[in-house]
Scaffold this motif. Structure first.
Motif, mmCIF file in Angstrom:
data_model
loop_
_atom_site.group_PDB
_atom_site.id
_atom_site.type_symbol
_atom_site.label_atom_id
_atom_site.label_comp_id
_atom_site.label_asym_id
_atom_site.label_seq_id
_atom_site.Cartn_x
_atom_site.Cartn_y
_atom_site.Cartn_z
ATOM 1 N N PRO A 111 0.832 -1.208 0.000
ATOM 2 C CA PRO A 111 0.000 0.000 0.000
ATOM 3 C C PRO A 111 0.865 1.257 0.000
ATOM 4 C CG PRO A 111 -0.695 -1.540 1.720
ATOM 5 C CD PRO A 111 0.629 -2.017 1.211
ATOM 6 N N GLU A 112 0.592 2.158 -0.933
ATOM 7 C CA GLU A 112 1.343 3.407 -1.038
ATOM 8 C C GLU A 112 0.542 4.592 -0.519
ATOM 9 O OE1 GLU A 112 4.609 4.145 -2.139
ATOM 10 O OE2 GLU A 112 4.728 2.010 -1.700
ATOM 11 N N LEU A 113 -0.755 4.539 -0.680
ATOM 12 C CA LEU A 113 -1.613 5.576 -0.105
ATOM 13 C C LEU A 113 -2.936 4.939 0.297
ATOM 14 C CD1 LEU A 113 -4.139 6.562 -2.160
ATOM 15 C CD2 LEU A 113 -2.222 7.541 -3.419
ATOM 16 N N GLY A 114 -3.584 5.559 1.274
ATOM 17 C CA GLY A 114 -4.872 5.050 1.720
ATOM 18 C C GLY A 114 -5.807 6.179 2.071
ATOM 19 N N VAL A 115 -7.094 5.973 1.784
ATOM 20 C CA VAL A 115 -8.142 6.926 2.138
ATOM 21 C C VAL A 115 -9.268 6.151 2.800
ATOM 22 C CG1 VAL A 115 -9.872 8.553 1.283
ATOM 23 C CG2 VAL A 115 -7.599 8.496 0.244
ATOM 24 N N ILE A 116 -9.670 6.604 3.978
ATOM 25 C CA ILE A 116 -10.817 6.042 4.678
ATOM 26 C C ILE A 116 -11.758 7.200 5.005
ATOM 27 C CG2 ILE A 116 -11.641 4.961 6.815
ATOM 28 C CD1 ILE A 116 -9.080 3.325 6.888
ATOM 29 N N TYR A 117 -12.993 7.082 4.549
ATOM 30 C CA TYR A 117 -13.968 8.147 4.785
ATOM 31 C C TYR A 117 -15.200 7.567 5.456
ATOM 32 C CZ TYR A 117 -17.255 11.967 3.880
ATOM 33 O OH TYR A 117 -18.190 12.962 4.015
ATOM 34 N N ALA A 118 -15.560 8.149 6.595
ATOM 35 C CA ALA A 118 -16.761 7.744 7.332
ATOM 36 C C ALA A 118 -17.807 8.841 7.139
ATOM 37 C CB ALA A 118 -16.444 7.545 8.805
#
Length: 266
Positions: A111-118
């Motif tokens: 994994p190079e980038l991650g986005v988590i949106y709630a």
């Protein structure tokens, strides 16, 4: 890489907007997939929106709701997006707000980038692993400008203020192996507390210093962990398979994860 991060942020927010349109409606339809997991129209609509955003990048997408391509077709991919358009569908159905949109970009299996949106909580987490930085952003308006968000977001500074060992558990999944892991920690004569949280928000608790361990001894898929791993690794955590001790890697022949443990390595 920041351009791809901006794309992922905007995709997650727009998908979250559509999820909330369904969530706030009086009724929504639910199906049961072949693996016994639930599926709603929100999953499908979110997936369509994310695919629209990611397609122009020319990078292939592995998504829970896309048709799974054979490994022979995927094995030579140098990079790919890994997407869960609605992580925590059970939490969505329970209407407790603890569901997320997960988007990660993987390079050579890492994994190079991650986005988590709630979207129900108006919380956005994102990271660039190579820069060893993760960020948290509280959305207070409907505007979507990824560059402004990246400039305004607060860098996560992991601060553990509790003397107790905190273990993240799932609101919907807690089996005997997890309980055994907790009991083993208790044998060290330290106080152990269990913190429950749904979806990939468990990874975010760790990143913010609200917990020390996330053991998962049960079925998960690559899209359940890729974005969370990117956020946790950016602030010094490891995400390792419990049997081999190797870091979770992605775009494997079998997209189902083995048991794993997330812990802080500094």
């Amino acid at each position: 890489m920041k351009k791809h991060l901006a794309t992922a942020i905007e995709a997650a927010i727009e998908a979250g907007r559509e999820i909330m349109n369904v969530y706030e409606g009086e009724n929504f339809q639910m199906e049961i997939k072949s693996d016994k997991s639930p599926l709603t129209i929100a999953d499908k609509r979110s997936n369509d929106i994310i695919n629209e955003f990611l397609k122009p990048t020319g990078i292939p997408v592995i998504s829970e709701e896309n048709t799974e391509l054979p490994f022979e077709e995927r094995k030579n991919w140098k990079q790919c997006w890994i997407v869960d358009p609605l992580d925590g569908t059970k939490e969505f159905i329970k209407r407790n707000g603890e569901f997320t949109v997960n988007i990660a970009l993987v390079l050579e299996g890492r994994p190079e980038l991650g986005v988590i949106y709630a979207p129900a909580l108006n919380l956005l987490y994102f990271s660039l692993v190579s820069e060893k930085k993760a960020f948290k952003y509280n959305r207070t308006s409907e505007a979507v400008d990824a560059n402004e968000i990246m400039m305004s977001a607060k860098e996560i500074q992991r601060e553990v203020i509790s003397n107790a060992i905190k273990v993240v558990g799932s609101r919907s999944h807690m089996n005997q192996e997890t309980l055994n892991f907790i009991e083993e920690l208790r044998s060290s004569e330290k106080e152990v507390q269990v913190v429950s949280k749904g979806s990939s928000l468990k990874f975010c608790l760790l990143a913010e210093g609200e917990a020390h361990y996330y053991p998962r001894f049960g079925p998960t898929m690559e899209w359940d962990t890729a974005a969370g791993q990117a956020i946790c690794e950016a602030v010094g955590f490891s995400c390792k398979f419990s049997h081999s001790g190797k870091s979770i890697h992605y775009n494997r022949k079998n997209l189902r994860n083995d048991n794993f443990v997330v812990s802080y390595e500094g």
